[in-house]
Design a protein around this motif. Structure first.
Motif, short mmCIF file in Angstrom:
data_model
loop_
_atom_site.label_atom_id
_atom_site.label_comp_id
_atom_site.label_asym_id
_atom_site.label_seq_id
_atom_site.Cartn_x
_atom_site.Cartn_y
_atom_site.Cartn_z
N ILE A 5 92.78 -1.61 117.60
CA ILE A 5 91.84 -2.72 117.81
C ILE A 5 91.16 -2.54 119.16
O ILE A 5 89.98 -2.80 119.32
N ARG A 32 97.61 -3.66 115.60
CA ARG A 32 97.93 -5.02 115.12
C ARG A 32 99.36 -5.33 115.51
O ARG A 32 100.27 -5.25 114.71
N GLY A 69 87.24 -2.45 118.65
CA GLY A 69 86.71 -2.14 117.31
C GLY A 69 85.64 -1.06 117.45
O GLY A 69 85.91 0.00 118.00
N HIS A 88 85.40 -12.93 118.02
CA HIS A 88 86.20 -11.75 117.69
C HIS A 88 87.37 -11.56 118.66
O HIS A 88 88.33 -10.89 118.36
N MET A 89 87.21 -12.12 119.85
CA MET A 89 88.25 -11.98 120.86
C MET A 89 88.34 -13.30 121.60
O MET A 89 87.31 -13.86 121.97
N ASP A 169 89.01 -16.97 113.59
CA ASP A 169 89.74 -15.83 113.05
C ASP A 169 89.47 -14.53 113.83
O ASP A 169 88.98 -13.54 113.28
N PRO A 170 89.79 -14.53 115.12
CA PRO A 170 89.51 -13.35 115.95
C PRO A 170 90.43 -12.18 115.60
O PRO A 170 91.46 -12.37 114.95
N ASP A 171 90.04 -10.99 116.03
CA ASP A 171 90.89 -9.81 115.82
C ASP A 171 91.87 -9.63 116.97
O ASP A 171 92.88 -8.96 116.85
N LEU A 172 91.48 -10.19 118.13
CA LEU A 172 92.31 -10.01 119.31
C LEU A 172 92.42 -11.33 120.06
O LEU A 172 91.42 -12.00 120.32
N ARG A 201 97.84 -13.16 109.87
CA ARG A 201 96.44 -12.73 109.96
C ARG A 201 96.28 -11.31 110.45
O ARG A 201 95.16 -10.79 110.49
N ILE A 203 96.45 -10.00 113.48
CA ILE A 203 95.63 -9.83 114.68
C ILE A 203 96.41 -9.05 115.73
O ILE A 203 97.61 -8.82 115.58
#
Ligand SMILES: Nc1ncnc2c1ncn2[C@@H]1O[C@H](COP(=O)(O)OP(=O)(O)OP(=O)(O)O)[C@@H](O)[C@H]1O
Ligand SMILES: [Mg+2]
Length: 278
Positions: A5, A32, A69, A88-89, A169-172, A201, A203
Motif C-alpha cells: 500500500i 495490508r 498505491g 484514501h488515507m 473507506d480509506p486504504d491506509l 476491510r 486496510i
C-alpha cells in the motif's frame, strides 16, 4: 507478493530553520497489515505520520520514494492531495477534543466527511454516518449524532473520530497515539474496533505509540525509531528478542507488575545510535 500500500524510501524531513533533520532517511513498506511505530518522545514518529499526509507546513520533505498505491505523494499538487486526505488515507489523532469542531453537532461533522468525497444527498450522507457510528459500537447513534463534542465522553469522542476517518473507506489509516487519552477498558474497546476494521476491510494501519505492550499485542510488525531514524524493524511477536541496544533499553525500562522494587533500567545512550548506516 501483493503490491504494498505504501513504500517509503529515504524519507527526510527538516522543519524550517532547524539545523538538523527531524527524520533522517526512514525506509519501510506497508502491506495490508498493522504496523507499529514506537520510540521515545521526539524520535520523529508523528512527523513521519504527518509527512505521509503532507500535513507539515513549513517543513521540507524529501524522499527517494513516497509511493501510496499508484501515487507518488511528493509530486501531487495540493488539490490532488485534498482528494487523497480523508478519502484514501486518513489520520486518527490523540485527542478528539482538539479535532472536532466544538460548535457543530457530532453527526453533521461525520456526515460532512462523506459529502466532501462522494456525490450524494444529505440524507444519504446522514444514513452513512449513522451506520458508521453504529459500526464503532456507539449504542445510540441517533442521539449521539445530535450531540455537541462537549456533551460526549473522551472514549465516545475517539470512536466518533474513528468513524469519521473510516467513513470514506480509506486504504491506509494512520493512528497517532489513538488511545493514550483513554482509560484501560475504553482503550481495549477502541483497539478492538480498529482491529475488526483492519480485518474486515483489509486496510493498512500505522499505529504510532509509546506503549511497547500495546504494539506487541496489537500489531504485526514494529519499527523502532530513535532520533529520526529506524534503528530496528521486527515482527511484533519477536519484540522481546530485539537486538538493538536501544530497543533492549526500552524493553528493560518497562515497569512490571510484581517486578520488585529495584530501580528501573536507564538507557545508556551510545553515540553510534545516531549514525546513519551506509
Ligand atoms: N512543528 C514543528 N516545528 C519544529 N520542530 C518540530 C515540529 N514538530 C516537531 N518538531 C521536532 O521534530 C522532532 C520530532 O518530533 P515528533 O513530534 O515527530 O516526535 P514524536 O516521536 O511524535 O514524539 P512524541 O512521542 O512526543 O509524540 C522533535 O525534535 C520535535 O521537536
Ligand atoms: Mg508524536
Amino acid at each position: 507478493m501483493e503490491k504494498p500500500i505504501l513504500e517509503v524510501d529515504n524519507l527526510r524531513i527538516r522543519y524550517g530553520g532547524a539545523s538538523t533533520e527531524a527524520v533522517r532517511g526512514v525506509t519501510f513498506t506497508l502491506g495490508r497489515e498493522r504496523l507499529g511505530i514506537v520510540g521515545e518522545s521526539g524520535s520523529g514518529k508523528s512527523t513521519v505520520g504527518r509527512a505521509l499526509l503532507r500535513l507539515l507546513p513549513g517543513a521540507t520533505i524529501t524522499a527517494d520514494t513516497l509511493r501510496f498505491g499508484d501515487r507518488e505523494l511528493l509530486t501531487l499538487s495540493e488539490r490532488e492531495m485534498l482528494k487523497v486526505r480523508g478519502r484514501h488515507m486518513s489520520m486518527i489523532l490523540q485527542d478528539p477534543k482538539f479535532s472536532l469542531n466544538p460548535i457543530r453537532r457530532v453527526g453533521d461533522q461525520v456526515a460532512e466527511t462523506y459529502l466532501r468525497h462522494f456525490r450524494c444527498s444529505k440524507t444519504e450522507a446522514r444514513d452513512k454516518a449513522l451506520a458508521m457510528l453504529e459500526a464503532v459500537k456507539i449504542r445510540d447513534p441517533k442521539r449521539v449524532y445530535q450531540q455537541y463534542p462537549h456533551e460526549i465522553s473522551g472514549g465516545m469522542g475517539q470512536r466518533v473520530m474513528i468513524a469519521m476517518m473510516l467513513l470514506a473507506d480509506p486504504d491506509l489509516v494512520i493512528a497517532d497515539e489513538p488511545t493514550s487519552a483513554l482509560d484501560v477498558t475504553v482503550r481495549l474497546q477502541v483497539l478492538n474496533i480498529l482491529d475488526g476494521l483492519v480485518r474486515d476491510r483489509g486496510i493498512g494501519l500505522i499505529m504510532i505509540s509509546h506503549d511497547l505492550n500495546l504494539v506487541r499485542n496489537f500489531c504485526d510488525r514494529v519499527l523502532i525509531m530513535y532520533a529520526g531514524r529506524v534503528v530496528e524493524t521486527l515482527a511484533a511477536r519477536d519484540l522481546d528478542r530485539a537486538e538493538h541496544p536501544y530497543t533492549r533499553g526500552l524493553l528493560a525500562a518497562q515497569p512490571k507488575i510484581g517486578g520488585g522494587r529495584a530501580p528501573l533500567a536507564v538507557l545508556d545512550r551510545q553515540p553510534e545510535w545516531l549514525e546513519e548506516k551506509a
